[in-house]
Write a protein that holds these residues in place. Structure first.
Motif, PDB file in Angstrom:
ATOM      1  N   HIS A 175       5.887   6.230  34.809  1.00  0.00           N
ATOM      2  CA  HIS A 175       7.238   5.756  34.515  1.00  0.00           C
ATOM      3  C   HIS A 175       7.359   5.320  33.051  1.00  0.00           C
ATOM      4  CE1 HIS A 175       9.077   5.698  38.578  1.00  0.00           C
ATOM      5  NE2 HIS A 175       7.823   5.587  38.979  1.00  0.00           N
ATOM      6  N   THR A 176       6.289   4.739  32.516  1.00  0.00           N
ATOM      7  CA  THR A 176       6.293   4.313  31.122  1.00  0.00           C
ATOM      8  C   THR A 176       6.266   5.513  30.177  1.00  0.00           C
ATOM      9  OG1 THR A 176       5.144   2.260  31.689  1.00  0.00           O
ATOM     10  CG2 THR A 176       5.049   2.968  29.382  1.00  0.00           C
ATOM     11  N   ALA A 177       5.503   6.539  30.538  1.00  0.00           N
ATOM     12  CA  ALA A 177       5.274   7.662  29.633  1.00  0.00           C
ATOM     13  C   ALA A 177       6.433   8.652  29.591  1.00  0.00           C
ATOM     14  CB  ALA A 177       3.992   8.392  30.040  1.00  0.00           C
ATOM     15  N   ARG A 178       7.097   8.863  30.719  1.00  0.00           N
ATOM     16  CA  ARG A 178       8.102   9.925  30.748  1.00  0.00           C
ATOM     17  C   ARG A 178       9.353   9.574  29.957  1.00  0.00           C
ATOM     18  NH1 ARG A 178      12.179  10.686  35.238  1.00  0.00           N
ATOM     19  NH2 ARG A 178      13.256   9.515  33.605  1.00  0.00           N
ATOM     20  N   GLU A 179       9.809  10.526  29.170  1.00  0.00           N
ATOM     21  CA  GLU A 179      11.042  10.342  28.407  1.00  0.00           C
ATOM     22  C   GLU A 179      12.191   9.981  29.344  1.00  0.00           C
ATOM     23  OE1 GLU A 179      13.992  13.016  25.518  1.00  0.00           O
ATOM     24  OE2 GLU A 179      12.257  13.930  26.499  1.00  0.00           O
ATOM     25  N   PRO A 180      12.942   8.926  29.059  1.00  0.00           N
ATOM     26  CA  PRO A 180      14.074   8.564  29.923  1.00  0.00           C
ATOM     27  C   PRO A 180      15.134   9.658  29.935  1.00  0.00           C
ATOM     28  CG  PRO A 180      13.504   6.768  28.433  1.00  0.00           C
ATOM     29  CD  PRO A 180      12.758   7.972  27.957  1.00  0.00           C
ATOM     30  N   LEU A 181      15.929   9.648  30.974  1.00  0.00           N
ATOM     31  CA  LEU A 181      17.046  10.579  31.078  1.00  0.00           C
ATOM     32  C   LEU A 181      18.313   9.937  30.528  1.00  0.00           C
ATOM     33  CD1 LEU A 181      16.552  12.139  34.625  1.00  0.00           C
ATOM     34  CD2 LEU A 181      15.815  13.032  32.417  1.00  0.00           C
ATOM     35  N   PRO A 182      19.173  10.744  29.919  1.00  0.00           N
ATOM     36  CA  PRO A 182      20.465  10.236  29.455  1.00  0.00           C
ATOM     37  C   PRO A 182      21.403  10.016  30.622  1.00  0.00           C
ATOM     38  CG  PRO A 182      20.353  12.588  29.096  1.00  0.00           C
ATOM     39  CD  PRO A 182      18.995  12.172  29.611  1.00  0.00           C
ATOM     40  N   PRO A 183      22.568   9.450  30.390  1.00  0.00           N
ATOM     41  CA  PRO A 183      23.516   9.210  31.478  1.00  0.00           C
ATOM     42  C   PRO A 183      23.864  10.496  32.218  1.00  0.00           C
ATOM     43  CG  PRO A 183      24.210   8.066  29.492  1.00  0.00           C
ATOM     44  CD  PRO A 183      23.079   8.949  29.100  1.00  0.00           C
ATOM     45  N   VAL A 184      24.066  10.346  33.508  1.00  0.00           N
ATOM     46  CA  VAL A 184      24.547  11.467  34.313  1.00  0.00           C
ATOM     47  C   VAL A 184      26.071  11.425  34.352  1.00  0.00           C
ATOM     48  CG1 VAL A 184      24.485  12.561  36.568  1.00  0.00           C
ATOM     49  CG2 VAL A 184      22.425  11.520  35.643  1.00  0.00           C
ATOM     50  N   THR A 236      -7.368  13.836  34.206  1.00  0.00           N
ATOM     51  CA  THR A 236      -7.142  12.947  33.081  1.00  0.00           C
ATOM     52  C   THR A 236      -5.677  13.015  32.688  1.00  0.00           C
ATOM     53  OG1 THR A 236      -9.392  13.357  32.290  1.00  0.00           O
ATOM     54  CG2 THR A 236      -7.811  12.424  30.717  1.00  0.00           C
ATOM     55  N   LEU A 237      -5.009  11.883  32.625  1.00  0.00           N
ATOM     56  CA  LEU A 237      -3.593  11.883  32.288  1.00  0.00           C
ATOM     57  C   LEU A 237      -3.364  12.430  30.885  1.00  0.00           C
ATOM     58  CD1 LEU A 237      -2.140   8.505  33.620  1.00  0.00           C
ATOM     59  CD2 LEU A 237      -1.652  10.802  34.457  1.00  0.00           C
ATOM     60  N   PRO A 238      -2.262  13.125  30.671  1.00  0.00           N
ATOM     61  CA  PRO A 238      -1.928  13.573  29.315  1.00  0.00           C
ATOM     62  C   PRO A 238      -1.929  12.397  28.349  1.00  0.00           C
ATOM     63  CG  PRO A 238      -0.457  14.578  30.919  1.00  0.00           C
ATOM     64  CD  PRO A 238      -1.271  13.560  31.658  1.00  0.00           C
ATOM     65  N   PRO A 239      -2.544  12.565  27.162  1.00  0.00           N
ATOM     66  CA  PRO A 239      -2.716  11.428  26.248  1.00  0.00           C
ATOM     67  C   PRO A 239      -1.482  11.056  25.457  1.00  0.00           C
ATOM     68  CG  PRO A 239      -3.645  13.420  25.273  1.00  0.00           C
ATOM     69  CD  PRO A 239      -3.198  13.793  26.667  1.00  0.00           C
ATOM     70  N   GLU A 240      -0.478  11.932  25.393  1.00  0.00           N
ATOM     71  CA  GLU A 240       0.687  11.648  24.566  1.00  0.00           C
ATOM     72  C   GLU A 240       1.402  10.387  25.057  1.00  0.00           C
ATOM     73  OE1 GLU A 240       0.038  14.506  26.013  1.00  0.00           O
ATOM     74  OE2 GLU A 240       0.259  16.185  24.615  1.00  0.00           O
ATOM     75  N   PRO A 241       1.856   9.534  24.141  1.00  0.00           N
ATOM     76  CA  PRO A 241       2.549   8.311  24.561  1.00  0.00           C
ATOM     77  C   PRO A 241       3.915   8.590  25.176  1.00  0.00           C
ATOM     78  CG  PRO A 241       2.590   8.531  22.169  1.00  0.00           C
ATOM     79  CD  PRO A 241       1.657   9.584  22.676  1.00  0.00           C
ATOM     80  N   ALA A 268      13.352  14.771  46.548  1.00  0.00           N
ATOM     81  CA  ALA A 268      14.559  14.745  47.369  1.00  0.00           C
ATOM     82  C   ALA A 268      14.294  14.044  48.696  1.00  0.00           C
ATOM     83  CB  ALA A 268      15.057  16.165  47.621  1.00  0.00           C
ATOM     84  N   ARG A 269      13.048  14.016  49.112  1.00  0.00           N
ATOM     85  CA  ARG A 269      12.661  13.311  50.344  1.00  0.00           C
ATOM     86  C   ARG A 269      12.100  11.919  50.051  1.00  0.00           C
ATOM     87  NH1 ARG A 269      10.536  13.410  55.608  1.00  0.00           N
ATOM     88  NH2 ARG A 269       8.504  12.418  55.789  1.00  0.00           N
ATOM     89  N   THR A 270      11.270  11.799  48.997  1.00  0.00           N
ATOM     90  CA  THR A 270      10.498  10.574  48.789  1.00  0.00           C
ATOM     91  C   THR A 270      11.063   9.641  47.734  1.00  0.00           C
ATOM     92  OG1 THR A 270       9.094  11.528  47.057  1.00  0.00           O
ATOM     93  CG2 THR A 270       8.380  11.844  49.350  1.00  0.00           C
ATOM     94  N   GLY A 271      11.892  10.157  46.811  1.00  0.00           N
ATOM     95  CA  GLY A 271      12.188   9.395  45.614  1.00  0.00           C
ATOM     96  C   GLY A 271      10.985   9.394  44.690  1.00  0.00           C
ATOM     97  N   VAL A 272      11.015   8.544  43.651  1.00  0.00           N
ATOM     98  CA  VAL A 272       9.946   8.550  42.646  1.00  0.00           C
ATOM     99  C   VAL A 272       9.274   7.191  42.483  1.00  0.00           C
ATOM    100  CG1 VAL A 272      11.073  10.413  41.359  1.00  0.00           C
ATOM    101  CG2 VAL A 272      11.526   8.031  40.728  1.00  0.00           C
ATOM    102  N   SER A 273       9.652   6.224  43.292  1.00  0.00           N
ATOM    103  CA  SER A 273       9.159   4.862  43.068  1.00  0.00           C
ATOM    104  C   SER A 273       7.657   4.726  43.280  1.00  0.00           C
ATOM    105  CB  SER A 273       9.899   3.871  43.981  1.00  0.00           C
ATOM    106  OG  SER A 273       9.680   4.187  45.347  1.00  0.00           O
ATOM    107  N   ALA A 274       7.053   5.623  44.069  1.00  0.00           N
ATOM    108  CA  ALA A 274       5.624   5.509  44.338  1.00  0.00           C
ATOM    109  C   ALA A 274       4.754   6.095  43.235  1.00  0.00           C
ATOM    110  CB  ALA A 274       5.291   6.194  45.674  1.00  0.00           C
ATOM    111  N   LEU A 275       5.344   6.753  42.261  1.00  0.00           N
ATOM    112  CA  LEU A 275       4.537   7.256  41.149  1.00  0.00           C
ATOM    113  C   LEU A 275       3.921   6.083  40.384  1.00  0.00           C
ATOM    114  CD1 LEU A 275       6.728  10.154  39.698  1.00  0.00           C
ATOM    115  CD2 LEU A 275       4.572  10.370  40.949  1.00  0.00           C
ATOM    116  N   PRO A 276       2.744   6.280  39.784  1.00  0.00           N
ATOM    117  CA  PRO A 276       2.082   5.181  39.065  1.00  0.00           C
ATOM    118  C   PRO A 276       2.955   4.636  37.941  1.00  0.00           C
ATOM    119  CG  PRO A 276       0.564   7.013  39.387  1.00  0.00           C
ATOM    120  CD  PRO A 276       1.921   7.512  39.810  1.00  0.00           C
ATOM    121  N   PRO A 277       2.874   3.338  37.669  1.00  0.00           N
ATOM    122  CA  PRO A 277       3.655   2.746  36.574  1.00  0.00           C
ATOM    123  C   PRO A 277       3.435   3.448  35.237  1.00  0.00           C
ATOM    124  CG  PRO A 277       2.699   1.022  37.935  1.00  0.00           C
ATOM    125  CD  PRO A 277       2.116   2.313  38.427  1.00  0.00           C
ATOM    126  N   ALA A 278       2.216   3.937  35.003  1.00  0.00           N
ATOM    127  CA  ALA A 278       1.941   4.619  33.731  1.00  0.00           C
ATOM    128  C   ALA A 278       2.812   5.859  33.572  1.00  0.00           C
ATOM    129  CB  ALA A 278       0.463   5.003  33.647  1.00  0.00           C
TER     130      ALA A 278
END
Length: 316
Positions: free
Chosen positions: A291-300, A41-46, A279-289
C-alpha cells in the motif's frame, strides 16, 4: 453521474496493484534473472508506478459513472485519446500510440481501429486488461456485463478475439463479485462458468483448457500451455490470467505472486488477475508495504472524495 459500486472500486484498486507490481518485474528480471522472483523479493523501487492498464481502466470507470453504467463508444474513444495525450509514458503499445494519436487528432475512431493490421484490427490484450471493474459493476446482470465489455473493447480493438478476451475478463470479475460473502467456487467450476458464456473463439478454447488442468499443475506449465502474454494477444493472455485468478479467489497477495511467476506480459496478466480477485476480496489484506509503495490513483468521480480517500489514498 452515479456512485461507483464498491466492488468496481475494489476491482479497479486490485487491477492497479497487479499492474504496478507486475510492471516492476520487467526490469528486475532483465537485471537479475529469475532468482529474485523465485525468492519473492519485493521490487526495490520506492514507488510502484502503474501503466496504461490502470490508466485505461480509470477512463473506463469514469465513463461508466458518467453514463450510468452504460458505455457511449464515441465518448469513450475520446476519453482514451485525451488520457493518452495527458501522459504518453505509461507503457502504451506501439499500435495504441498510433490509434490514440489519430483519434485525438479528430479521425473517426471506427475507421482508425478497423484499419489496424491490414484491416483485421488488433487482437492485443488491451481491451481485456481494463475490463475487470466493468464486470464488477455489472455483476447483477451477466448479459449486460458481456455486452458492455464487448462495446468498450471494440473502441480500441477491432479483432473479435480481443473483444472476446475483454468479455471473458468482465464475466470473471462479475462472477467473483457475485461470490462475495460466500465460499469461493473451485477453479474448474469458475473457469467453466466463464467459458460457457463466451462465443466460439481461441479465448474460449484457452479458458476451457485452463478449466481442465489438473489441480497439481504448476504455474510454469500453465504458462507454457496457455501462454502468458508473450504475444500480447487476447488468446495468449486471458486464459492464463484467469487460471491464476481462479485458483486464488480468496487470496489476492498469493494470486499476484503466482501470476507474476508465469512471466510474459507481467503487468497485464497481474492487472487482469488482480482486478478479478479483488472484485471478491478487496485489497485490504495486502501487506502494508504494498500500500505504501504503489502509486496512488487519481479521483474517479468528484462526488466521492471521502470514499476515494479511504479506498485509494491521496490523489496524485
Amino acid at each position: 453521474m452515479v456512485n461507483v459500486p464498491a466492488a468496481a472500486l475494489d476491482s479497479l484498486n486490485g487491477l492497479a496493484f497487479g499492474d504496478a507490481f507486475g510492471d516492476r518485474w520487467f526490469g528486475i528480471l532483465r537485471r537479475n534473472g529469475p532468482a529474485a522472483l523465485d525468492a519473492r523479493t519485493l521490487p526495490p523501487e520506492p514507488l510502484w508506478r502503474w501503466s496504461d492498464d490502470t490508466a485505461q481502466a480509470l477512463v473506463l470507470v469514469r465513463e461508466l459513472a458518467e453514463g450510468g453504467g452504460t458505455i457511449d463508444e464515441d465518448r469513450l474513444a475520446l476519453r482514451f485519446a485525451a488520457s493518452y495525450a495527458e501522459d504518453t509514458h505509461r507503457g502504451y503499445g506501439a499500435s495504441m500510440h498510433d490509434v490514440l494519436r489519430r483519434i485525438g487528432a479528430g479521425e473517426p475512431w471506427r475507421e482508425v481501429v478497423a484499419g489496424q493490421f491490414g484491416g483485421l484490427g488488433s487482437w492485443g490484450n488491451g481491451a481485456a486488461m481494463r475490463a475487470a471493474p466493468l464486470g464488477a459493476w455489472h455483476a447483477a446482470d451477466l448479459g449486460t456485463a458481456a455486452e458492455e465489455a464487448a462495446r468498450q473493447g471494440a473502441v480500441s480493438h477491432h479483432h473479435p478475439e480481443a473483444v472476446t478476451g475483454a468479455v471473458a475478463v468482465a464475466l470473471a470479475a462479475a462472477l467473483a463479485t457475485r461470490s462475495r460473502g460466500g465460499s469461493a467456487p473451485t477453479r474448474p467450476d469458475f473457469l467453466q462458468a466463464v467459458a460457457e458464456r463466451l462465443p466460439d473463439s481461441d479465448v474460449r478454447s484457452g479458458v476451457r483448457i485452463a478449466a481442465r488442468m489438473p489441480e497439481r499443475t504448476s504455474v510454469r506449465h500453465a504458462a507454457e500451455v496457455l501462454g502468458s502474454g508473450y504475444r500480447m494477444s487476447g488468446p495468449d493472455t486471458v486464459p492464463f490470467a484467469l487460471w491464476c485468478a481462479a485458483g486464488h479467489l480468496d487470496d489476492l497477495h498469493e494470486g499476484l505472486w503466482s501470476t507474476v511467476a508465469g512471466r510474459g506480459d507481467i503487468d497485464t496478466t497481474c492487472a487482469v488477475a488482480g482486478g478479478v480477485i479483488a472484485a471478491r476480496t478487496g485489497v485490504s489484506a495486502l501487506p502494508p508495504a504494498w500500500h505504501t509503495a504503489r502509486e496512488p490513483l487519481p479521483p474517479v468521480v468528484s462526488e466521492q472524495e471521502p470514499e476515494r480517500e479511504r479506498v485509494f489514498g491521496p490523489s496524485v
